[in-house]
Write an enzyme that holds these catalytic residues in place. Structure first.
Site, short mmCIF file in Angstrom:
data_model
loop_
_atom_site.label_atom_id
_atom_site.label_comp_id
_atom_site.label_asym_id
_atom_site.label_seq_id
_atom_site.Cartn_x
_atom_site.Cartn_y
_atom_site.Cartn_z
N HIS A 154 25.27 23.05 -12.29
CA HIS A 154 24.51 22.08 -13.09
C HIS A 154 24.28 22.55 -14.52
O HIS A 154 23.50 21.95 -15.26
CB HIS A 154 23.17 21.77 -12.41
CG HIS A 154 23.33 21.18 -11.05
ND1 HIS A 154 24.08 20.05 -10.82
CD2 HIS A 154 22.87 21.58 -9.84
CE1 HIS A 154 24.07 19.76 -9.52
NE2 HIS A 154 23.34 20.68 -8.91
N PRO B 99 11.47 14.70 -18.23
CA PRO B 99 10.76 15.47 -19.27
C PRO B 99 10.19 14.55 -20.33
O PRO B 99 10.91 13.71 -20.87
CB PRO B 99 11.86 16.37 -19.86
CG PRO B 99 12.99 16.32 -18.89
CD PRO B 99 12.90 15.01 -18.17
N GLU B 100 8.91 14.68 -20.61
CA GLU B 100 8.25 13.86 -21.62
C GLU B 100 7.97 14.71 -22.87
O GLU B 100 8.27 15.90 -22.88
CB GLU B 100 6.94 13.29 -21.06
CG GLU B 100 7.13 12.37 -19.86
CD GLU B 100 7.75 11.02 -20.23
OE1 GLU B 100 7.94 10.75 -21.43
OE2 GLU B 100 8.07 10.25 -19.31
N ARG C 275 21.55 15.58 -13.21
CA ARG C 275 21.95 14.17 -13.27
C ARG C 275 22.79 13.83 -14.50
O ARG C 275 23.31 12.71 -14.60
CB ARG C 275 20.70 13.28 -13.20
CG ARG C 275 20.01 13.44 -11.84
CD ARG C 275 18.77 12.61 -11.72
NE ARG C 275 19.08 11.18 -11.75
CZ ARG C 275 18.15 10.23 -11.69
NH1 ARG C 275 16.88 10.56 -11.61
NH2 ARG C 275 18.49 8.97 -11.71
N ARG D 223 2.65 -9.32 -30.37
CA ARG D 223 3.43 -8.95 -29.17
C ARG D 223 2.75 -9.47 -27.91
O ARG D 223 1.59 -9.20 -27.68
CB ARG D 223 3.59 -7.43 -29.08
CG ARG D 223 4.39 -6.84 -30.21
CD ARG D 223 5.14 -5.62 -29.71
NE ARG D 223 5.70 -4.88 -30.85
CZ ARG D 223 6.51 -3.84 -30.72
NH1 ARG D 223 6.84 -3.40 -29.52
NH2 ARG D 223 6.99 -3.23 -31.78
#
Ligand SMILES: [Zn+2]
Length: 271
Positions: free
Chosen positions: A89, A2-3, A107, A151
């Site tokens: 779950h 999920p973003e 998970r 960077r």
């Protein structure tokens, strides 16, 4: 995984309905990434406030403090009036007088952590390294340019790290770099100010599109992964290895950066 757009869509799916509800029970399943940090019974009778999002975390005010939630790799949150008994779950249920907020996470990299305030530990510690919100007025090309200076890491990885700006997950970083015409392998510190402006605009645009897609599926929102899937169907480069670039027709290339797939057009995107 999920973003940011999925997490924001999740927040919108229950925030209004749960605000003002009273906790009647907290049910825990198997251990998540971190322990809850309080006695579940201590939350009984507490009133719930308005859920906020910061990066991919949700902050749900509960009584004198709140719960910091994260969906991890595979988690999804659903709020419903009539929740079925917890399945294998389902590892966290916040049962209220208006319905049950349930975290389903096969998970178990997700988390629900009690904190006395969003700006006190442990919530503050977990949120401390997050970059700016992409829709925050302070975010833009100037911020990006300043933060990238010096960077040496590739621009795609600098975006993915999340300490400059949040929300640039793998799919969204690939798409934003394509739209801005920047090669994902370009050294972060060498991306000039004008290209940083283009990149900031592209990231906002891509995330706004993803949020629109989430909004259009909000009514039936159950699975945080379904949304990334529907965004992917609109992707210009992500998941399109070997297919013609939508702008110039050159086959889209896939490379691996930091163990993640990167998709880009070798002609439209410059270093
Ligand atoms: Zn192209």
């Amino acid at each position: 995984m999920p973003e940011l757009p999925e997490v924001e869509t999740t927040r919108r799916s229950f925030a209004d309905r749960i605000a003002g509800a009273t906790v009647s029970e907290v049910r825990l399943g198997k251990p998540l990434r971190w322990p809850l940090g309080c006695e579940p019974d201590a939350l009984r009778g507490a009133r719930i406030g308005t859920a906020l999002r910061r990066g991919k975390y949700l902050w749900l005010p509960v009584g004198s403090g709140g719960l910091l939630l994260h969906l991890g790799m595979s988690g999804s949150l659903a709020f419903g009036e009539q929740a079925a008994p917890p399945g294998a779950h389902d590892h966290f249920d916040l049962v209220t007088d208006r319905g049950t907020l349930r975290l389903t996470d096969p998970r178990r990299f997700g988390a629900v952590v009690w904190s006395s305030a969003i700006d006190a530990p442990p919530a503050a510690t977990l949120l401390a390294r997050l970059g700016l919100e992409p829709f925050d007025a302070a975010f833009g090309g100037e911020h990006l340019h300043r933060a990238l200076r010096g960077r040496r890491v590739a621009i795609k990885q600098a975006l993915l790290a999340g300490d400059i700006v949040v929300g640039a997950g793998n799919i969204y970083a690939c798409e934003a770099l394509f739209r801005a015409g920047i090669d994902p392998r370009a050294a972060a510190g060498r991306v000039g100010r004008a290209r940083c402006d283009a990149l900031a605009d592209a990231l906002r645009l891509i995330l706004a599109q993803a949020l629109d897609l989430g909004g259009s599926t909000l009514r039936d929102f159950r699975d945080a992964h379904g949304m990334a899937g529907s965004f992917q169907r609109h992707a210009a480069v992500y998941g399109r290895e070997g297919q013609p670039c939508t702008v110039c027709g050159t086959p889209v290339r896939r490379i691996v950066q930091g163990q993640r797939s990167t998709f880009f057009c070798p002609r439209c995107q410059r270093r």
